[in-house]
Design an enzyme around this catalytic site. Sequence first.
Site, PDB file in Angstrom:
ATOM      1  CD  GLU A  12       9.907  -5.953   1.839  1.00 49.00           C
ATOM      2  OE1 GLU A  12       8.645  -6.260   2.734  1.00 49.00           O
ATOM      3  OE2 GLU A  12      10.882  -6.764   1.402  1.00 49.00           O
ATOM      4  CB  CYS A  61       3.573  -4.251   7.625  1.00 47.87           C
ATOM      5  SG  CYS A  61       5.479  -3.167   7.574  1.00 47.87           S
TER       6      CYS A  61
HETATM    7  P1  NDP Z   1      -2.200   0.701   0.072  1.00 42.84           P
HETATM    8  O1  NDP Z   1      -1.517  -0.891  -0.127  1.00 42.84           O
HETATM    9  O2  NDP Z   1      -3.321   1.429   0.728  1.00 42.84           O
HETATM   10  O3  NDP Z   1      -1.371   1.871  -0.315  1.00 42.84           O
HETATM   11  C1  NDP Z   1      -0.087   1.442  -1.131  1.00 42.84           C
HETATM   12  C2  NDP Z   1       0.377   2.750  -1.351  1.00 42.84           C
HETATM   13  O4  NDP Z   1       0.045   1.775  -3.136  1.00 42.84           O
HETATM   14  C3  NDP Z   1       0.519   3.668  -0.955  1.00 42.84           C
HETATM   15  O5  NDP Z   1       0.837   5.135  -1.759  1.00 42.84           O
HETATM   16  C4  NDP Z   1      -1.072   4.215  -2.374  1.00 42.84           C
HETATM   17  O6  NDP Z   1      -1.459   5.459  -2.600  1.00 42.84           O
HETATM   18  C5  NDP Z   1      -0.466   3.239  -3.177  1.00 42.84           C
HETATM   19  N1  NDP Z   1      -1.551   3.096  -4.295  1.00 42.84           N
HETATM   20  C6  NDP Z   1      -3.135   2.538  -4.451  1.00 42.84           C
HETATM   21  N2  NDP Z   1      -3.654   1.963  -5.226  1.00 42.84           N
HETATM   22  C7  NDP Z   1      -2.567   2.195  -6.352  1.00 42.84           C
HETATM   23  C8  NDP Z   1      -2.428   1.468  -7.867  1.00 42.84           C
HETATM   24  N3  NDP Z   1      -3.621   1.393  -8.282  1.00 42.84           N
HETATM   25  N4  NDP Z   1      -1.417   1.721  -7.898  1.00 42.84           N
HETATM   26  C9  NDP Z   1      -0.187   2.400  -7.858  1.00 42.84           C
HETATM   27  N5  NDP Z   1       0.161   3.110  -6.652  1.00 42.84           N
HETATM   28  C10 NDP Z   1      -1.411   2.685  -6.425  1.00 42.84           C
HETATM   29  O7  NDP Z   1      -1.228   1.051   1.942  1.00 42.84           O
HETATM   30  P2  NDP Z   1      -1.249   1.648   3.078  1.00 42.84           P
HETATM   31  O8  NDP Z   1      -0.772   2.723   2.966  1.00 42.84           O
HETATM   32  O9  NDP Z   1      -2.714   1.508   3.628  1.00 42.84           O
HETATM   33  O10 NDP Z   1      -0.358   0.208   3.866  1.00 42.84           O
HETATM   34  C11 NDP Z   1      -0.700  -0.499   5.125  1.00 42.84           C
HETATM   35  C12 NDP Z   1      -0.570  -1.475   4.270  1.00 42.84           C
HETATM   36  O11 NDP Z   1       1.164  -1.493   4.582  1.00 42.84           O
HETATM   37  C13 NDP Z   1      -0.325  -2.530   4.873  1.00 42.84           C
HETATM   38  O12 NDP Z   1      -0.908  -3.753   4.393  1.00 42.84           O
HETATM   39  C14 NDP Z   1       0.846  -3.352   6.288  1.00 42.84           C
HETATM   40  O13 NDP Z   1       0.735  -5.072   6.073  1.00 42.84           O
HETATM   41  C15 NDP Z   1       1.873  -3.298   4.402  1.00 42.84           C
HETATM   42  N6  NDP Z   1       2.869  -2.436   4.958  1.00 42.84           N
HETATM   43  C16 NDP Z   1       4.141  -3.692   4.636  1.00 42.84           C
HETATM   44  C17 NDP Z   1       5.218  -3.660   5.000  1.00 42.84           C
HETATM   45  C18 NDP Z   1       6.642  -4.169   4.530  1.00 42.84           C
HETATM   46  O14 NDP Z   1       7.199  -4.005   5.140  1.00 42.84           O
HETATM   47  N7  NDP Z   1       6.045  -6.318   4.355  1.00 42.84           N
HETATM   48  C19 NDP Z   1       5.962  -2.378   5.919  1.00 42.84           C
HETATM   49  C20 NDP Z   1       4.694  -1.473   6.087  1.00 42.84           C
HETATM   50  C21 NDP Z   1       3.265  -1.052   5.902  1.00 42.84           C
HETATM   51  P3  NDP Z   1      -2.426   6.666  -2.118  1.00 42.84           P
HETATM   52  O15 NDP Z   1      -2.030   6.127  -0.617  1.00 42.84           O
HETATM   53  O16 NDP Z   1      -2.766   8.126  -2.490  1.00 42.84           O
HETATM   54  O17 NDP Z   1      -3.496   5.835  -2.144  1.00 42.84           O
END
Ligand code: NDP
Length: 517
Positions: free
Chosen positions: A256, A290
């Site tokens: 997602e 999102c």
């Molecule tokens: P990120 O992609 O930065 O992070 C998402 C999650 O992945 C966090 O828990 C993060 O941890 C974790 N993460 C980071 N690096 C890794 C890795 N190498 N391996 C595994 N996990 C990892 O997104 P954001 O949290 O900034 O969220 C915003 C984004 O999410 C936007 O692009 C938005 O559009 C999208 N989004 C999509 C939705 C949908 O349903 N399609 C709904 C809501 C948001 P940590 O924070 O600790 O780095």
Amino acid sequence: MSLVDQLDTVTDASAGTVDRHATTQTFSSTNPASDAVVGVFPVHDADAVQETVERARPAAEQWAALGFDGRRERLAAYRGYLARRMNELAELVHRENGKPHGDAILEITLAIDHLAWAGAHARKTLGQRRVRAGMLAANHAAYLEYQPLGVVGVIGPWNYPVFTPMGSIAYALAAGNAVVFKPSEYTPAVGAWLAAAWRAAVPDAADAFQVVTGFGETGAALCRARVGKLAFTGSAPTGKKVMAACAETLTPVLMELGGKDAMIVDDDADVVAAADAAVWGSMSNAGQTCIGIERVYATSAVYDRFVAEVTAQLRTLRPGSDDEATYGPMTMASQGGIVRRHVEDATGAGGRVVRGDADPSLFPNENYLAPTVLLDVPESSSAIREETFGPTLTITKVRDAEEALALTNATSYGLAGSVFAKSKARGMDLARRMRSGMTSVNSVLTFASIPALPFGGVGDSGFGRIHGEDGLKEFTRAKAITRQRVALPVNLMSFGRPASATDALARVMGMIHGRHR
Ligand code: NDP
């Protein structure tokens, strides 16, 4: 008080995390409005994550063995607990994510509704049913059922720290899986609170829903922990890393990802309603949605009226952390830099800027951004092409709805969108041809509040679905069973069959299918 000591001040929240490895490394989450520490959490390393997943495996078996009714009952107890403590959770969301209390209530309400739907519809969607065996196996009974995957890993973002992960957690649990959830490092307290609430509400299946906390490495460890599926919600670049890590163990993924959603305003649209929806869809949650509206394409017939209406509504918006504020600060300070860059790019390329009346000099800190509308921005600029994720909106004048649709679809993303048109046929036609997983006609974001509808994107917005029947099936594997009811005199799938049997079969197939040209 040291950071570790302060962990005790959020014991309700931290009780849901696995803290066996908490002694060495910790991190704190902070309130984006004030920088005050909200909570301190363990950084779970790969061993701790693996240990959690191993503890979840027997829990998954016990949870699955409860059957649909046993799980439905316990999911109801969980949602009852959340509903009774909604204000407490909303306050925590407000403190850690920054959004207004009322918006947090709305988010939690949606999550509770999804929990109810998932629990109530799991049996009908996933339970065993008989299907027609067909001519070639007429002497057999055929059965289909959807079985749980075991332990599901969920990695979630910070922008809707309750609603978004619950879209995976609720459906995975209802389908009979245990869940290990890694919340964003920006909202670990909310994640830990959700798990602590589970333990309190469903003590006999406490390990069916656990939380691990930390940074990207903790998430990556969850990808490598041999879970049955990894449900990821976040940005497209991180999604690619998650897929690569999951590929090492052939772990299936649900993606997602981000979006660049558009609204089309057609000639006969209710312009006031469209403007209201565009302003809410783009500015609520400080634009960190999102499925938020980032672009509007308005036909020349309505463009001037639409811009005037949006401009008027913009005046009523004010970011802040008080009870009167319409939206909060950027949860992640670095996102403010991206938003500013997009606005500068747009103005540098000749775009015009309309800002609300909110006075930036009165904003408490630089995490607060003024509501900003960008007019006539070239399609090549970053404000049109990249996910902005801030309180901004581009409005572009187009000849007609067909041009609007072409520009809407000219993006690598394809999450959701909106169409405003009075004609039902026209609105539905544009919605169907919009390259997105979800579209609302004459409203915004409505699909997210309808549990029966699947939620997910196409292209760079990801694949797989949460919510609805598809969301339940996403966390299962289809299982096919046949049972021979009566033996036939001639068994075609036996070395003992006579040659004449396949000759007869060829004649029958020729009569049934051969007439089709
Ligand atoms: P990120 O992609 O930065 O992070 C998402 C999650 O992945 C966090 O828990 C993060 O941890 C974790 N993460 C980071 N690096 C890794 C890795 N190498 N391996 C595994 N996990 C990892 O997104 P954001 O949290 O900034 O969220 C915003 C984004 O999410 C936007 O692009 C938005 O559009 C999208 N989004 C999509 C939705 C949908 O349903 N399609 C709904 C809501 C948001 P940590 O924070 O600790 O780095």
